[in-house]
Design a protein around this motif. Structure first.
Motif, mmCIF file in Angstrom:
data_model
loop_
_atom_site.group_PDB
_atom_site.id
_atom_site.type_symbol
_atom_site.label_atom_id
_atom_site.label_comp_id
_atom_site.label_asym_id
_atom_site.label_seq_id
_atom_site.Cartn_x
_atom_site.Cartn_y
_atom_site.Cartn_z
ATOM 1 N N ARG A 177 -8.622 -4.525 16.614
ATOM 2 C CA ARG A 177 -7.928 -5.813 16.819
ATOM 3 C C ARG A 177 -6.717 -5.815 15.906
ATOM 4 O O ARG A 177 -6.825 -5.473 14.737
ATOM 5 C CB ARG A 177 -8.877 -6.934 16.398
ATOM 6 C CG ARG A 177 -8.324 -8.323 16.437
ATOM 7 C CD ARG A 177 -9.396 -9.340 16.056
ATOM 8 N NE ARG A 177 -9.932 -9.149 14.720
ATOM 9 C CZ ARG A 177 -11.181 -8.766 14.456
ATOM 10 N NH1 ARG A 177 -12.054 -8.573 15.415
ATOM 11 N NH2 ARG A 177 -11.570 -8.595 13.212
ATOM 12 N N PHE A 178 -5.575 -6.164 16.449
ATOM 13 C CA PHE A 178 -4.359 -6.154 15.633
ATOM 14 C C PHE A 178 -3.470 -7.321 16.057
ATOM 15 O O PHE A 178 -2.910 -7.315 17.142
ATOM 16 C CB PHE A 178 -3.620 -4.820 15.798
ATOM 17 C CG PHE A 178 -2.317 -4.723 15.068
ATOM 18 C CD1 PHE A 178 -2.065 -5.452 13.906
ATOM 19 C CD2 PHE A 178 -1.311 -3.876 15.519
ATOM 20 C CE1 PHE A 178 -0.856 -5.356 13.228
ATOM 21 C CE2 PHE A 178 -0.092 -3.767 14.850
ATOM 22 C CZ PHE A 178 0.132 -4.515 13.702
ATOM 23 N N ILE A 192 -4.182 -5.575 20.936
ATOM 24 C CA ILE A 192 -3.029 -6.022 20.159
ATOM 25 C C ILE A 192 -2.668 -7.428 20.622
ATOM 26 O O ILE A 192 -2.671 -7.713 21.821
ATOM 27 C CB ILE A 192 -1.842 -5.053 20.328
ATOM 28 C CG1 ILE A 192 -2.200 -3.699 19.697
ATOM 29 C CG2 ILE A 192 -0.572 -5.626 19.706
ATOM 30 C CD1 ILE A 192 -1.052 -2.731 19.574
ATOM 31 N N LYS A 250 -6.970 -9.665 10.477
ATOM 32 C CA LYS A 250 -6.100 -9.624 11.650
ATOM 33 C C LYS A 250 -5.684 -8.227 12.086
ATOM 34 O O LYS A 250 -5.191 -8.053 13.190
ATOM 35 C CB LYS A 250 -4.904 -10.544 11.419
ATOM 36 C CG LYS A 250 -5.407 -12.007 11.338
ATOM 37 C CD LYS A 250 -4.312 -13.036 11.317
ATOM 38 C CE LYS A 250 -4.931 -14.454 11.373
ATOM 39 N NZ LYS A 250 -3.906 -15.490 11.494
ATOM 40 N N GLY A 251 -5.867 -7.245 11.226
ATOM 41 C CA GLY A 251 -5.569 -5.874 11.633
ATOM 42 C C GLY A 251 -6.698 -4.939 11.222
ATOM 43 O O GLY A 251 -6.861 -4.663 10.033
ATOM 44 N N MET A 292 -0.243 -8.642 15.660
ATOM 45 C CA MET A 292 1.057 -8.171 15.197
ATOM 46 C C MET A 292 1.905 -9.347 14.757
ATOM 47 O O MET A 292 2.037 -10.308 15.516
ATOM 48 C CB MET A 292 1.787 -7.491 16.352
ATOM 49 C CG MET A 292 1.875 -6.004 16.181
ATOM 50 S SD MET A 292 3.141 -5.221 17.232
ATOM 51 C CE MET A 292 2.854 -5.886 18.835
ATOM 52 N N PHE A 316 -8.411 -1.160 12.034
ATOM 53 C CA PHE A 316 -8.069 0.101 12.672
ATOM 54 C C PHE A 316 -9.110 1.172 12.358
ATOM 55 O O PHE A 316 -9.471 1.361 11.199
ATOM 56 C CB PHE A 316 -6.708 0.598 12.161
ATOM 57 C CG PHE A 316 -5.617 -0.417 12.313
ATOM 58 C CD1 PHE A 316 -4.889 -0.498 13.493
ATOM 59 C CD2 PHE A 316 -5.334 -1.318 11.288
ATOM 60 C CE1 PHE A 316 -3.893 -1.458 13.639
ATOM 61 C CE2 PHE A 316 -4.336 -2.268 11.431
ATOM 62 C CZ PHE A 316 -3.616 -2.345 12.613
ATOM 63 N N ASP A 318 -5.119 -7.768 4.692
ATOM 64 C CA ASP A 318 -4.460 -8.027 5.969
ATOM 65 C C ASP A 318 -4.775 -6.920 6.975
ATOM 66 O O ASP A 318 -4.891 -7.172 8.164
ATOM 67 C CB ASP A 318 -2.930 -8.082 5.772
ATOM 68 C CG ASP A 318 -2.503 -9.173 4.821
ATOM 69 O OD1 ASP A 318 -2.677 -10.360 5.162
ATOM 70 O OD2 ASP A 318 -2.011 -8.841 3.722
ATOM 71 N N PHE A 319 -4.832 -5.704 6.458
ATOM 72 C CA PHE A 319 -5.119 -4.527 7.290
ATOM 73 C C PHE A 319 -6.359 -3.849 6.719
ATOM 74 O O PHE A 319 -6.463 -3.666 5.501
ATOM 75 C CB PHE A 319 -3.988 -3.496 7.191
ATOM 76 C CG PHE A 319 -2.821 -3.714 8.106
ATOM 77 C CD1 PHE A 319 -2.497 -4.977 8.589
ATOM 78 C CD2 PHE A 319 -2.007 -2.640 8.490
ATOM 79 C CE1 PHE A 319 -1.395 -5.172 9.416
ATOM 80 C CE2 PHE A 319 -0.913 -2.819 9.312
ATOM 81 C CZ PHE A 319 -0.603 -4.079 9.786
ATOM 82 N N PRO A 330 -7.090 0.685 17.453
ATOM 83 C CA PRO A 330 -7.210 -0.679 16.947
ATOM 84 C C PRO A 330 -8.481 -1.341 17.455
ATOM 85 O O PRO A 330 -8.808 -1.238 18.638
ATOM 86 C CB PRO A 330 -5.978 -1.382 17.537
ATOM 87 C CG PRO A 330 -5.644 -0.612 18.777
ATOM 88 C CD PRO A 330 -6.072 0.810 18.516
#
Lengths: 210, 210, 210, 210, 210, 210
Positions: E205-206, A146, E129-130, E208, E132, E100-101, E203
């Motif tokens: 990579r996240f 994160i 960027k996100g 936030m 999961f 984005d996710f 994750p």
């Protein structure tokens, strides 16, 4: 679209300046967004400088960062224990601040105090919905997943670190190296995060609110 | 005290400039010490620039680094396979160079070609006594335990990266970011290694001669 | 080609004979090469034999191995703590010997004393450029990546272990099993290292000088 | 007290003699206890010897071990793929033998064929209640948690390995080293298992019947 | 306090119903919050039912979930490859949806198609960027650290799964077991997340946004 | 076919009801099969209820489970130490029961007492041939590889948990949640084990007798 909720954020560090290095940028951003930020520093860092000086520096850094309050543990530098007393002490601060997010030292670290903060905080924070490990230069095998983009506050993060002036003034080279390592670290985590400068965190547990 | 033995060193990379980013400083130091350094680049990197240009840049970088020879694989950029043919091809270069040390891309990486280099090289290098993974900006969860201090060659490492001029000239920002990320990475690994600038490696297997 | 530099080497073990099992061959080779080898043994091993006898055996083994000196901790066997006192004690020996390389027990072990040596030494050795974990028969999940070929000193390593005669004489079967397990271990690590007999190490951190 | 149930046991290996090295002792004991043991060998091992010779040796070894039948895959040595065809082929043998226990090569290995056996078998064996990885000399980072005491069959295990005579007769030294490494490995796993000689396994999944 | 930004969310699954099991509750909540949700299903799941039926069910489930669109890969069930073509195909959908996710199958799984989705998506999503990982019943060693409370949508998640009626109607017992395992999984992850029912994610990579 | 041997089984838990949650079903099945089952509970759980009440409940639960005897440690709830005294205390019970199998709390857990049980028991059980970690709701990153089907005793396991009535009667919701989480956990582990309800274990070391 729901409005983002105000959060109570608590960062716990073994020594003055641990929190600033590990998550100072993130906390500044959160404070600026209107969240309530608290710090809990477990020792006065008396092995690395005069106790009252370091305490004063930490208080100044807390204000600059935008923290509501700096809580102090009364543990001896390099002697942080692992026991019920420290767990209860942390629990009290967690309760008082009604913390939604907690940032803590990482468990795999060459400094014994950092290991102890992590071990005890894993217990104290067991009912908290967002618990995140941060890194400092002595952390080992720290693989963050994160990230928070701190490009816009990088300079303020570096200023924040210079507020720990007793650490800075001891040797010009050290000053350079703390700031330089903070910047290199932010840059290194930045390219992992697909941003310019970032702080990296390892979640112990994060219940994301949507 | 025994005299250090001359070593044959082979670095394997998926694309022009992988090796330079990952272990360029170490190779320059080894070449300067009198060891024989070889490079094996598996593709011409044609997805990131004109093939002949990139090949020429790699040859120049090889000379600047002090390599005896750059070997070329004839694989297509982004299409490196995992099979017996590539394993055999690597084995031939390992045999020809009589490699004592091999440096390879790391297996946990977002780029598929880097993963394939690692997977195949683990097999090809099975009789080699020193096999080391290096990192590039796309590597993930890379936790080096072996380090080489590159403080004295950092500037040359950055020059080495600028020799890949087609990569540099594409955008000023990219140029900055490759050099900057190489420097930040060296700085970050440096404080892990208790030195100023370092390259970090993960040993697959290292039979140390004493 | 640069001449190999003389190194100061310190091995730390919980009990008499831990060091010999884990890195005795490597230390003998290093001593013979002209490096200065030191040992720090934290307890007298009084749970496994008469204290003075074990101390004498350890001193003899140290001489046979070629160590300059055996330092002693004054901790009680099976009671090694994790605290600032033991960290400071180790730091003093590290400073006195000006250690370049440190060999220590591994952290994942069924014996509590071995775990404690590892945990404390990770802190004490934080500025040392080569820190290596060694294995003993109680180690668990030990996956070495650095190896030293001890084929030429295997017999001397076995002799070294027999110098801990109180351990050997207690039961003929035990004698057999210690020597036999040391040999089987060396053989097992040998084929992992592509050599006949080897000792295996896990680096915590190794700044290789080139 | 319930009577132990007869089991169908299937061992899968990439090449003739993989199974024998990894779990030959365990299979011999199970066959002797009255369980039905089957082997599936995916290639004829033609990179290491004459194909028909190796096939004959494997059949002999299977009989000596007490196997009901040796199944053969028709894959090329060093070219075992990862695809639906090999998964289906393994599924058919699993169905035909109604396997309760499956022993397979380990996934972290320098030999590409061993990696492929593991990867495909993880899928093929998805409904099997006992799936165990075994080790061979090329396995890496293999940390067994399940052990079988093979002290009483060690000599037979070594005989079993000598039945692969083409492998043995190639060089006297190799012969020695296979048998020696099998014995050293059994001894090494033995002291981990608190027994004299043992084979070690890593369970993928084991539904223990009580 | 900043207003939460609208996100583009893309879930990728190997077969119809993978996404629903792994992150159906989370996606329903996000769609309801006003985020744009997309699905990419790589095969028609023809090994588990009639192709056109499964496709229709998936489209219905997508609508019930609130997805803007279901994208389809044209891969054959159980034959998903690892190559540049599938990477590029995913990249196109990522670009088209401006994701984005991204939610993807997990890499450690007994089903080969799930492993392939993960491996390829790690590359395709390298600038997102996100990213999961979600779990399905065949996932192994899945240790989520990020959770979403799905208590308020649990019943809708179960309905969502029943929309894959061909899967449900095949056997009454299977129907039960899919719904039951989805509920048990949500309950199990719930107590890890300090909530009643939750979905768990790992994750990659996240980044936030604060 | 050999007759299954009678085993001595010892389960160790920090507090009343840990053992029941983690391996109650398995122990009930083993007791019913004729094995001798023992329990060692290290504290009276006085932080969660009246000490004498909890002790009585544990004794009742032990009888219902079929245990020969409940041994008690005299440690204070939330204060279990890590030292030689607790190791020796456990060793005595292991010796007295001549334990073949030991079940213990898992080391990665948010409750400090559970961590301490695991750490000390790893040492105490070093000569035991079957040592298994069990999970409780506070366990983290617990990835079992050994499973026991408890479908036929699930209801009895739930009854067993209700015998800890002081825990149950405190709040109706808690009662529900303990039973519900035990059932969800059994269901979740069940589909990992290819059975309906299961308990999952992580072996520290298991010498399987064939």
């Amino acid at each position: 679209m729901r409005e983002a909720k105000k959060l109570n954020v608590l960062a716990i560090g073994a020594h003055p300046d641990d929190i600033e290095f590990g998550c100072g940028g993130t906390l500044m951003k959160m404070a600026k967004e209107g969240h309530d930020v608290y710090m809990l520093v477990l020792t006065k860092g008396e092995r690395g400088g005069e106790m009252r000086v370091r305490q004063r520096e930490q208080e100044m850094a807390g204000r600059f960062l935008g923290a509501k309050k700096v809580f102090w543990g009364n543990f001896k530098d390099t002697h942080i224990p692992s026991n019920k007393a420290i767990i209860s002490m942390m629990e009290k601060v967690i309760k008082k601040t009604n913390a939604d997010f907690i940032f803590i030292n990482y468990q795999d670290d060459t400094h014994q105090d950092h290991r102890m903060v992590a071990e005890n905080a894993i217990t104290s924070s067991r009912y908290v919905k967002g618990v995140f490990f941060y890194e400092v230069p002595t952390s080992q095998r720290f693989d963050p997943t994160i990230f928070v983009d701190i490009t816009d506050v990088l300079n303020n993060k570096l200023k924040l670190l210079t507020l720990h002036a007793s650490q800075v003034s001891k040797t010009g080279i050290n000053k350079l190296s703390i700031l330089e390592s903070a910047k290199a670290c932010a840059n290194f985590r930045g390219f992992q995060a697909r941003s310019r400068y970032a702080e990296g965190f390892k979640p112990l547990r994060f219940l994301m609110s949507l």
